[in-house]
Design an enzyme around this catalytic site. Structure first.
Site, short mmCIF file in Angstrom:
data_model
loop_
_atom_site.label_atom_id
_atom_site.label_comp_id
_atom_site.label_asym_id
_atom_site.label_seq_id
_atom_site.Cartn_x
_atom_site.Cartn_y
_atom_site.Cartn_z
N GLU A 250 6.79 -2.07 -3.37
CA GLU A 250 5.49 -1.46 -3.63
C GLU A 250 4.86 -1.22 -2.27
OE1 GLU A 250 3.41 0.41 -5.58
OE2 GLU A 250 4.56 -0.88 -6.92
N CYS A 284 -3.65 -0.31 -1.59
CA CYS A 284 -2.60 0.73 -1.62
C CYS A 284 -3.12 1.92 -2.40
CB CYS A 284 -1.34 0.24 -2.32
SG CYS A 284 -0.85 -1.38 -1.85
#
Ligand code: UN1
Length: 500
Positions: A250, A284
């Site tokens: 990720e 993110c």
């Protein structure tokens, strides 16, 4: 003298073999020393692996619903300790209390989802092509899971990885980011109190270059989950590819909010304020590009800059603060560097662009919320992840162009469109190359029970959260049971023995 914290290895809290420790200081005030955490060595990891293998033998045989019960109690304990953990998290990570409360809540939601998944972990039962034969798939644990977690969600992201790994019957070795060791120490405390057998979890603090790498290189850790930079993720991918390990990555994002001419502009401004400056831009999923239709470009920027300059910067523990400090000096320096790049690329600094200066600010890692206009698609500013409170504004003429600009970056985590046009909304859902698209909501705010992740350089095809992550942490096995009492050959006897 600062309080010394320990690793959890072999069922006990233990000192690192190196006798080395690292100070953990409050990013809002460097004079505030929280404690010291281990900088472990290879021998610590070696002992953790040996213990986790014993833990696995016990845990894999524990029925999944009982494994789920441990997660249920974990959720209850996290709920009871929510405020205390949120405060500890803000103190070491910096983001405001409302957000660290949300971070703990995400852990609680993940715990209860995991608890109930212990009573599902579905396989399939399907017909066999042969008579008197059954066929089914079911799920088995994999082994020791190595989890490497980032600083920005010090509790939630460790729970996204740890809880599904545990419910699936794996044992866990976790290594949190060095800037936020306290939150995961508290999580391990909670798991143990909830009744997790001690050798099922190992906590090894230390630098990524040492402990993170050793986890990924270790032959007895077959499953790895990493959240962090695309650069490091690529290196881990090479190692795991060579060693045939299962790896979930990720990584970065360059998420855009698109504002169409028919959008509710006040709502769009609320959205971008939260998406770009929540968590001081250190998500993110943070909004780092604002794509404005030319008809609303100037009006929206006027509204936005008025609001951004009024955002209250300060220590996350002060209730009035809206934007906390960044995680460390390196993160601030990166923002400064990108403001420099903006200037050379011809963008205009509409507000912010600097560290605040003066006695109130010098002890913390602050950077002013920054809006940069006139950013050109394809420029460094438009394509590279900054991971800070720096928003790049790009003008577009129609939806086709907005979609093209959204898609022409190397990353693909989240995107958002503000519009009242149902056709534009569905085209966006269909054509934006991201793992998550929001309609009339900011690029942040994924919920724990849905799959989370992105395309292109953001990930490697796996998802965290929701139901999908349980496939990552378990191995599918198939069983065939033939009760015909004779040899039946698949593909060959299938039609021979069956009249048409
Ligand atoms: C991250 O940005 O690293 O969707 C995780 C969100 C949060 C998780 C973000 N629930 O913004």
């Amino acid at each position: 003298m600062a309080e010394r914290h320990l690793n959890f290895i072999g069922g006990q809290w233990v000192e690192p073999e190196t006798a080395e420790y690292r100070e953990n200081r409050n990013p809002a005030d460097c004079h505030d020393l929280i404690g010291e955490w281990p900088r472990s060595g290879p021998g610590d990891l070696q002992r953790a692996v040996a213990s986790a293998k014993r833990g696995f033998e016990l845990w894999r045989r524990t029925p999944a619903p009982l494994r789920g019960d441990v997660l249920k109690r974990t959720g209850d304990l996290l709920s009871a300790r929510k405020e205390e953990i949120a405060r500890a998290m803000t103190r070491e990570m910096g983001k405001v209390l409302a957000e660290t409360r949300g971070d703990v809540q995400e852990g609680i939601d993940t715990a209860y989802y995991a608890a109930s998944e212990g009573r599902r972990l579905f396989g399939h039962t399907v017909p066999s092509e042969l008579r008197d034969k059954w066929a089914m798939s079911y799920r088995r644990p994999i082994g020791v899971a190595g989890l490497i977690t980032p600083f920005n969600f010090p509790l939630a992201i460790p729970t996204w990885k740890t809880f599904p790994a545990l419910v699936c019957g794996n044992s866990v070795i976790i290594k949190p980011a060095e800037d936020v060791p306290h939150s995961v120490s508290l999580l391990v405390e909670v798991l143990l109190e909830a009744g997790l057998p001690p050798e099922v979890i190992q906590l090894v603090h230390g630098p990524g270059s040492r402990i993170g790498n050793a986890i990924v290189e270790h032959p007895d850790i077959p499953v790895i989950s990493f959240t962090g930079s695309t650069e490091i993720g690529s290196r881990l991918g090479e190692i795991c590819g060579r060693m045939h390990k299962r790896l979930s990555l990720e990584m970065g994002g360059k998420n855009a909010q698109i504002v169409m001419p028919d959008a509710d502009l006040d709502l769009a401004v609320d959205g971008v304020l939260w998406g770009a400056f929540g968590t001081t831009g250190q998500r993110c999923t943070a909004t780092s590009r604002l794509l404005l239709h030319e008809d609303v470009h100037d009006r929206l920027l006027e509204l936005l800059v008025g609001r951004v300059t009024r955002l209250r910067l300060g220590p996350g523990l002060d209730e009035g603060t809206e934007v906390g400090p960044m995680i460390n000096g390196g993160a601030v320096a990166k923002c400064e560097e990108y403001v420099g790049i903006a200037r050379t690329e011809g963008a205009e600094v509409l507000c912010g662009g600097e560290r605040p200066t003066g006695a109130n600010w010098d002890a913390g890692f602050y950077f002013q919320p920054t809006v940069l206009a006139g950013v050109r698609p394809g420029s460094r500013l438009a394509c590279e992840e900054i991971f800070g409170p720096v928003l790049s504004v790009i003008r577009f003429r129609d939806l086709d162009e907005a979609i093209r600009i959204n898609n022409e970056v190397p990353y693909g985590l989240s995107s958002s469109i503000y519009t009242r046009d149902v056709l534009a909304s569905f085209r966006a859902l269909n054509e934006l190359d991201n793992g998550i698209t929001y309609v009339n909501a900011p690029t942040i705010g994924a919920e724990a029970h849905l799959p989370f992740g992105g395309v292109k350089q953001t990930g490697n095809g796996h998802r965290e959260g929701g139901w999908e992550v349980y496939h990552f942490y378990s191995e599918t096995k198939v069983g065939y049971i033939d009760f015909s009492g004779k040899l039946q050959r698949a593909q060959i006897d299938t039609y021979e023995s069956t009249p048409a």
